[in-house]
Design a protein around this motif. Structure first.
Motif, PDB file in Angstrom:
ATOM      1  N   THR A 278       0.840  -1.206   0.000  1.00  0.00           N
ATOM      2  CA  THR A 278       0.000   0.000   0.000  1.00  0.00           C
ATOM      3  C   THR A 278       0.869   1.248   0.000  1.00  0.00           C
ATOM      4  O   THR A 278       0.638   2.183  -0.782  1.00  0.00           O
ATOM      5  N   LEU A 279       1.888   1.279   0.866  1.00  0.00           N
ATOM      6  CA  LEU A 279       2.772   2.437   0.932  1.00  0.00           C
ATOM      7  C   LEU A 279       3.460   2.689  -0.403  1.00  0.00           C
ATOM      8  O   LEU A 279       3.561   3.822  -0.862  1.00  0.00           O
ATOM      9  N   GLY A 280       3.951   1.627  -1.015  1.00  0.00           N
ATOM     10  CA  GLY A 280       4.651   1.769  -2.283  1.00  0.00           C
ATOM     11  C   GLY A 280       3.762   2.284  -3.386  1.00  0.00           C
ATOM     12  O   GLY A 280       4.168   3.119  -4.201  1.00  0.00           O
ATOM     13  N   THR A 281       2.537   1.804  -3.416  1.00  0.00           N
ATOM     14  CA  THR A 281       1.605   2.248  -4.458  1.00  0.00           C
ATOM     15  C   THR A 281       1.155   3.674  -4.200  1.00  0.00           C
ATOM     16  O   THR A 281       0.986   4.469  -5.140  1.00  0.00           O
ATOM     17  N   GLU A 282       0.962   4.040  -2.945  1.00  0.00           N
ATOM     18  CA  GLU A 282       0.630   5.427  -2.615  1.00  0.00           C
ATOM     19  C   GLU A 282       1.755   6.362  -3.033  1.00  0.00           C
ATOM     20  O   GLU A 282       1.505   7.458  -3.568  1.00  0.00           O
TER      21      GLU A 282
ATOM     22  N   ILE B   9      -2.553  -1.993  -6.544  1.00  0.00           N
ATOM     23  CA  ILE B   9      -1.929  -2.919  -5.597  1.00  0.00           C
ATOM     24  C   ILE B   9      -2.074  -4.350  -6.091  1.00  0.00           C
ATOM     25  O   ILE B   9      -1.114  -5.128  -6.100  1.00  0.00           O
ATOM     26  N   ASP B  10      -3.274  -4.705  -6.533  1.00  0.00           N
ATOM     27  CA  ASP B  10      -3.515  -6.061  -7.032  1.00  0.00           C
ATOM     28  C   ASP B  10      -2.698  -6.344  -8.288  1.00  0.00           C
ATOM     29  O   ASP B  10      -2.166  -7.440  -8.464  1.00  0.00           O
TER      30      ASP B  10
ATOM     31  N   ALA C 294       9.649   6.425  -1.859  1.00  0.00           N
ATOM     32  CA  ALA C 294       9.061   5.273  -1.172  1.00  0.00           C
ATOM     33  C   ALA C 294       9.851   4.929   0.089  1.00  0.00           C
ATOM     34  O   ALA C 294       9.268   4.572   1.128  1.00  0.00           O
ATOM     35  N   SER C 295      11.178   5.052   0.033  1.00  0.00           N
ATOM     36  CA  SER C 295      12.008   4.766   1.196  1.00  0.00           C
ATOM     37  C   SER C 295      11.706   5.725   2.341  1.00  0.00           C
ATOM     38  O   SER C 295      11.620   5.311   3.507  1.00  0.00           O
ATOM     39  N   ALA C 296      11.525   7.000   2.013  1.00  0.00           N
ATOM     40  CA  ALA C 296      11.197   7.985   3.048  1.00  0.00           C
ATOM     41  C   ALA C 296       9.861   7.654   3.711  1.00  0.00           C
ATOM     42  O   ALA C 296       9.711   7.780   4.936  1.00  0.00           O
ATOM     43  N   ARG C 297       8.894   7.222   2.919  1.00  0.00           N
ATOM     44  CA  ARG C 297       7.584   6.852   3.485  1.00  0.00           C
ATOM     45  C   ARG C 297       7.714   5.617   4.372  1.00  0.00           C
ATOM     46  O   ARG C 297       7.084   5.514   5.422  1.00  0.00           O
TER      47      ARG C 297
ATOM     48  N   GLN D  58      10.271   4.656   6.139  1.00  0.00           N
ATOM     49  CA  GLN D  58      10.949   4.938   7.398  1.00  0.00           C
ATOM     50  C   GLN D  58      10.010   5.522   8.453  1.00  0.00           C
ATOM     51  O   GLN D  58      10.261   5.393   9.653  1.00  0.00           O
ATOM     52  N   THR D  59       8.934   6.151   8.001  1.00  0.00           N
ATOM     53  CA  THR D  59       8.018   6.785   8.953  1.00  0.00           C
ATOM     54  C   THR D  59       6.674   6.071   9.091  1.00  0.00           C
ATOM     55  O   THR D  59       5.986   6.262  10.094  1.00  0.00           O
ATOM     56  N   HIS D  60       6.310   5.252   8.116  1.00  0.00           N
ATOM     57  CA  HIS D  60       4.962   4.684   8.128  1.00  0.00           C
ATOM     58  C   HIS D  60       4.899   3.155   8.064  1.00  0.00           C
ATOM     59  O   HIS D  60       3.840   2.584   8.307  1.00  0.00           O
ATOM     60  N   LEU D  61       5.994   2.489   7.719  1.00  0.00           N
ATOM     61  CA  LEU D  61       5.927   1.049   7.490  1.00  0.00           C
ATOM     62  C   LEU D  61       5.633   0.287   8.774  1.00  0.00           C
ATOM     63  O   LEU D  61       6.206   0.561   9.829  1.00  0.00           O
ATOM     64  N   GLN D  62       4.739  -0.699   8.660  1.00  0.00           N
ATOM     65  CA  GLN D  62       4.374  -1.571   9.778  1.00  0.00           C
ATOM     66  C   GLN D  62       4.480  -3.035   9.334  1.00  0.00           C
ATOM     67  O   GLN D  62       4.309  -3.339   8.161  1.00  0.00           O
ATOM     68  N   PRO D  63       4.750  -3.945  10.271  1.00  0.00           N
ATOM     69  CA  PRO D  63       4.664  -5.362   9.924  1.00  0.00           C
ATOM     70  C   PRO D  63       3.216  -5.740   9.623  1.00  0.00           C
ATOM     71  O   PRO D  63       2.290  -5.072  10.084  1.00  0.00           O
ATOM     72  N   MET D  64       3.034  -6.783   8.858  1.00  0.00           N
ATOM     73  CA  MET D  64       1.683  -7.272   8.622  1.00  0.00           C
ATOM     74  C   MET D  64       1.090  -7.718   9.955  1.00  0.00           C
ATOM     75  O   MET D  64       1.815  -8.131  10.866  1.00  0.00           O
ATOM     76  N   PRO D  65      -0.239  -7.637  10.099  1.00  0.00           N
ATOM     77  CA  PRO D  65      -0.872  -7.993  11.382  1.00  0.00           C
ATOM     78  C   PRO D  65      -0.492  -9.399  11.843  1.00  0.00           C
ATOM     79  O   PRO D  65      -0.605 -10.362  11.082  1.00  0.00           O
TER      80      PRO D  65
END
Length: 211
Positions: free
Chosen positions: A19-23, A40-41, A75-78, A80-87
């Motif tokens: 999602t982050l990468g596509t955004e 994304i798909d 994408a790397s900057a995003r 570093q601040t927003h990435l989360q592990p999958m649930p």
């Protein structure tokens, strides 16, 4: 359990980066008039060259020559601040006692950044492998065969955790067992599971069937 190696895909499997990468892509190409989920798909598991070629097709124009460089920085900057592990990934990894590896189509620097930002890098150590290292991308099975060799196991001792069509195809072509996360796959060879907390139990069942 040393006779079994578990190989994880990265994007969309361990970390919620798709999602982050596509955004990030849509922020740089605002005239790409497609819904986020559609893209994304379409791009799940695909290499960057394939994605950018498809973007150009959708736009009916060429992207700037340095677009990939700017995109990766953005994408790397995003991340570093927003990435989360999958649930459920953090808790799931804490349960596993198998040798673990990552085999991803992403560049090595992106893989390492993602694992570190999400606090799960210590589960894999140096067992992190990129398609860029061998210049072969899924659905080519080369990355999984390369990972098995590096981990000193046979393909038949490997269980691959994937979420994309190309990743599943690559793992099956490598002669490995596949557990697919979240997205259904029409194959009797693939076990599917919707939530990460189910994975340790599935791994116990599947590993018991391996030689």
């Amino acid at each position: 359990m040393s006779n079994v190696c578990v190989i994880f895909d990265l994007d969309g499997t361990l970390v919620d980066s798709e999602t982050l990468g596509t955004e990030a892509l849509l922020e740089l190409v605002p005239d790409l008039n497609e819904p986020l989920e559609t893209l994304i798909d379409a791009y799940r598991g695909q290499r960057m060259a394939t994605i950018l070629a498809d973007v150009e097709r959708r736009l009916n124009r060429k992207l700037p020559k340095d677009f990939e460089h700017h995109y990766r920085d953005h994408a790397s900057a995003r991340m570093q601040t927003h990435l989360q592990p999958m649930p459920g990934v953090v808790e799931m990894l804490q349960e596993l006692t198998y040798p673990l590896a990552v085999a991803s189509s992403a560049p090595p620097a992106k893989i390492q950044l993602a694992l570190e930002v999400c606090g799960i890098d210590h589960h894999f150590g140096e067992n992190v492998f990129s398609c860029y290292d061998i210049n072969a991308w899924k659905p080519d099975p080369a990355i999984f065969l390369h990972t098995a060799q590096a981990m000193n196991v046979s393909p038949g001792q490997c269980i691959v955790i994937e979420d994309s069509d190309v990743g599943v195809a690559a793992a099956l072509a490598a002669g490995m067992r596949v557990l697919r996360y979240r997205f259904p796959h029409a194959s009797s060879e693939v076990i599917q599971f919707p939530e990460m907390h189910l994975l340790p139990g599935l791994l116990r069942e599947v590993s018991a069937t391996l030689i």
